[in-house]
Write a protein that holds these residues in place. Structure first.
Motif, PDB file in Angstrom:
ATOM      1  N   LYS A  88       0.836  -1.202   0.000  1.00  0.00           N
ATOM      2  CA  LYS A  88       0.000   0.000   0.000  1.00  0.00           C
ATOM      3  C   LYS A  88       0.870   1.251   0.000  1.00  0.00           C
ATOM      4  CE  LYS A  88      -4.143   2.003   1.699  1.00  0.00           C
ATOM      5  NZ  LYS A  88      -4.157   2.953   0.590  1.00  0.00           N
TER       6      LYS A  88
ATOM      7  N   TYR B  63       2.286   1.658  -3.451  1.00  0.00           N
ATOM      8  CA  TYR B  63       1.225   2.114  -4.342  1.00  0.00           C
ATOM      9  C   TYR B  63       0.956   3.608  -4.148  1.00  0.00           C
ATOM     10  CZ  TYR B  63      -3.484   2.643  -6.241  1.00  0.00           C
ATOM     11  OH  TYR B  63      -4.581   3.082  -6.928  1.00  0.00           O
ATOM     12  N   ASP B  64       0.885   4.036  -2.898  1.00  0.00           N
ATOM     13  CA  ASP B  64       0.648   5.456  -2.615  1.00  0.00           C
ATOM     14  C   ASP B  64       1.786   6.322  -3.145  1.00  0.00           C
ATOM     15  OD1 ASP B  64      -1.734   4.787  -1.384  1.00  0.00           O
ATOM     16  OD2 ASP B  64      -0.916   4.876   0.656  1.00  0.00           O
TER      17      ASP B  64
ATOM     18  N   GLN C 291       1.526   6.573  -6.905  1.00  0.00           N
ATOM     19  CA  GLN C 291       0.450   7.502  -7.272  1.00  0.00           C
ATOM     20  C   GLN C 291       0.903   8.948  -7.091  1.00  0.00           C
ATOM     21  OE1 GLN C 291      -3.072   6.379  -4.984  1.00  0.00           O
ATOM     22  NE2 GLN C 291      -4.105   6.002  -6.925  1.00  0.00           N
TER      23      GLN C 291
ATOM     24  N   VAL D  71       1.768   2.210 -11.638  1.00  0.00           N
ATOM     25  CA  VAL D  71       0.612   2.347 -10.744  1.00  0.00           C
ATOM     26  C   VAL D  71      -0.373   1.203 -10.976  1.00  0.00           C
ATOM     27  CG1 VAL D  71      -1.432   3.758 -10.260  1.00  0.00           C
ATOM     28  CG2 VAL D  71       0.805   4.831 -10.394  1.00  0.00           C
ATOM     29  N   GLU D  72      -0.630   0.869 -12.236  1.00  0.00           N
ATOM     30  CA  GLU D  72      -1.563  -0.226 -12.538  1.00  0.00           C
ATOM     31  C   GLU D  72      -1.043  -1.557 -12.011  1.00  0.00           C
ATOM     32  OE1 GLU D  72      -2.167  -0.152 -16.744  1.00  0.00           O
ATOM     33  OE2 GLU D  72      -3.277   1.737 -16.682  1.00  0.00           O
TER      34      GLU D  72
ATOM     35  N   ARG E 118       1.079  -2.044  -9.494  1.00  0.00           N
ATOM     36  CA  ARG E 118       1.031  -2.041  -8.026  1.00  0.00           C
ATOM     37  C   ARG E 118      -0.402  -2.145  -7.520  1.00  0.00           C
ATOM     38  NH1 ARG E 118       6.008   2.030  -6.548  1.00  0.00           N
ATOM     39  NH2 ARG E 118       7.603   0.548  -7.188  1.00  0.00           N
ATOM     40  N   GLN E 119      -1.336  -1.567  -8.243  1.00  0.00           N
ATOM     41  CA  GLN E 119      -2.739  -1.693  -7.853  1.00  0.00           C
ATOM     42  C   GLN E 119      -3.180  -3.149  -7.963  1.00  0.00           C
ATOM     43  OE1 GLN E 119      -5.525   0.445 -10.315  1.00  0.00           O
ATOM     44  NE2 GLN E 119      -7.048   0.510  -8.694  1.00  0.00           N
ATOM     45  N   HIS E 120      -2.754  -3.819  -9.024  1.00  0.00           N
ATOM     46  CA  HIS E 120      -3.091  -5.232  -9.198  1.00  0.00           C
ATOM     47  C   HIS E 120      -2.485  -6.067  -8.066  1.00  0.00           C
ATOM     48  CE1 HIS E 120      -4.057  -8.971 -11.158  1.00  0.00           C
ATOM     49  NE2 HIS E 120      -2.782  -9.339 -11.087  1.00  0.00           N
TER      50      HIS E 120
ATOM     51  N   LEU F 214      -1.694  -5.048  -5.115  1.00  0.00           N
ATOM     52  CA  LEU F 214      -2.393  -4.685  -3.880  1.00  0.00           C
ATOM     53  C   LEU F 214      -3.726  -5.410  -3.767  1.00  0.00           C
ATOM     54  CD1 LEU F 214      -2.029  -2.792  -1.423  1.00  0.00           C
ATOM     55  CD2 LEU F 214      -3.339  -1.091  -2.677  1.00  0.00           C
ATOM     56  N   MET F 215      -4.438  -5.522  -4.878  1.00  0.00           N
ATOM     57  CA  MET F 215      -5.722  -6.232  -4.859  1.00  0.00           C
ATOM     58  C   MET F 215      -5.519  -7.718  -4.557  1.00  0.00           C
ATOM     59  SD  MET F 215      -7.843  -3.875  -5.166  1.00  0.00           S
ATOM     60  CE  MET F 215      -9.363  -4.761  -5.378  1.00  0.00           C
TER      61      MET F 215
ATOM     62  N   LYS G 258      -4.769  -7.996  -0.909  1.00  0.00           N
ATOM     63  CA  LYS G 258      -5.985  -7.772  -0.116  1.00  0.00           C
ATOM     64  C   LYS G 258      -6.827  -9.046  -0.084  1.00  0.00           C
ATOM     65  CE  LYS G 258      -8.467  -3.856  -0.199  1.00  0.00           C
ATOM     66  NZ  LYS G 258      -9.416  -2.834  -0.707  1.00  0.00           N
TER      67      LYS G 258
END
Length: 142
Positions: free
Chosen positions: A10, A13-14, A17, A75-76, A78-80, A82-83, A86
């Motif tokens: 996270k 990711y932050d 961003q 970003v994409e 890292r978002q993946h 992160l999901m 989670k």
């Protein structure tokens, strides 16, 4: 403990961003430099040496466009990640992971968490305090 890995992802990711936002701001600033200036009648006309500022600005714009595209991909990705983390966090059977998920992600109250987990409120508060301290320490180190 999956929650530590989730916090690390996270934070990354932050940061990515934030980096993308800085690049987008620079891109917008360069865009506005390419727009024609308004006519000003309150200034004296001064002859200057001819120079091509637009070419320099367009080169910067092309460089920024490449950086923005690369930052968007990061970003994409890292978002993946992160999901996925989670999802792994929600499936974890560790009590600290469950408390982290319920408190920080689902925003559940400590009373409800204590009731669901079967721990006392005091113990839940201790675990949450430990998780917050770990998060703050990690941010300071990185």
């Amino acid at each position: 403990m999956v929650w530590i890995e989730y916090q690390r992802l996270k934070l990354e990711y932050d940061r990515s961003q934030g980096h993308l936002k800085v690049l987008l701001d620079k891109q917008e600033e360069i865009f506005w430099k390419t727009q024609p200036a308004a006519v000003r009648y309150d200034k004296d006309k001064v002859q200057t040496s001819p120079s091509d500022h637009i070419t320099d600005i367009l080169v910067k714009a092309a460089d920024i466009d490449k950086l923005v595209e690369a930052a968007r991909k990061i970003v994409e990705e890292r978002q993946h990640l992160l999901m996925l983390k989670k999802k792994e966090l929600r499936q974890s059977r560790d009590v600290e992971d469950k408390i982290y998920t319920l408190y920080f992600i689902d925003r559940m109250s400590v009373n409800k968490i204590a009731y669901c987990i079967g721990y006392s409120k005091r113990q839940v508060y201790r675990i949450i305090k430990h998780q917050k301290e770990t998060d703050q320490t990690r941010k300071l180190i990185e």
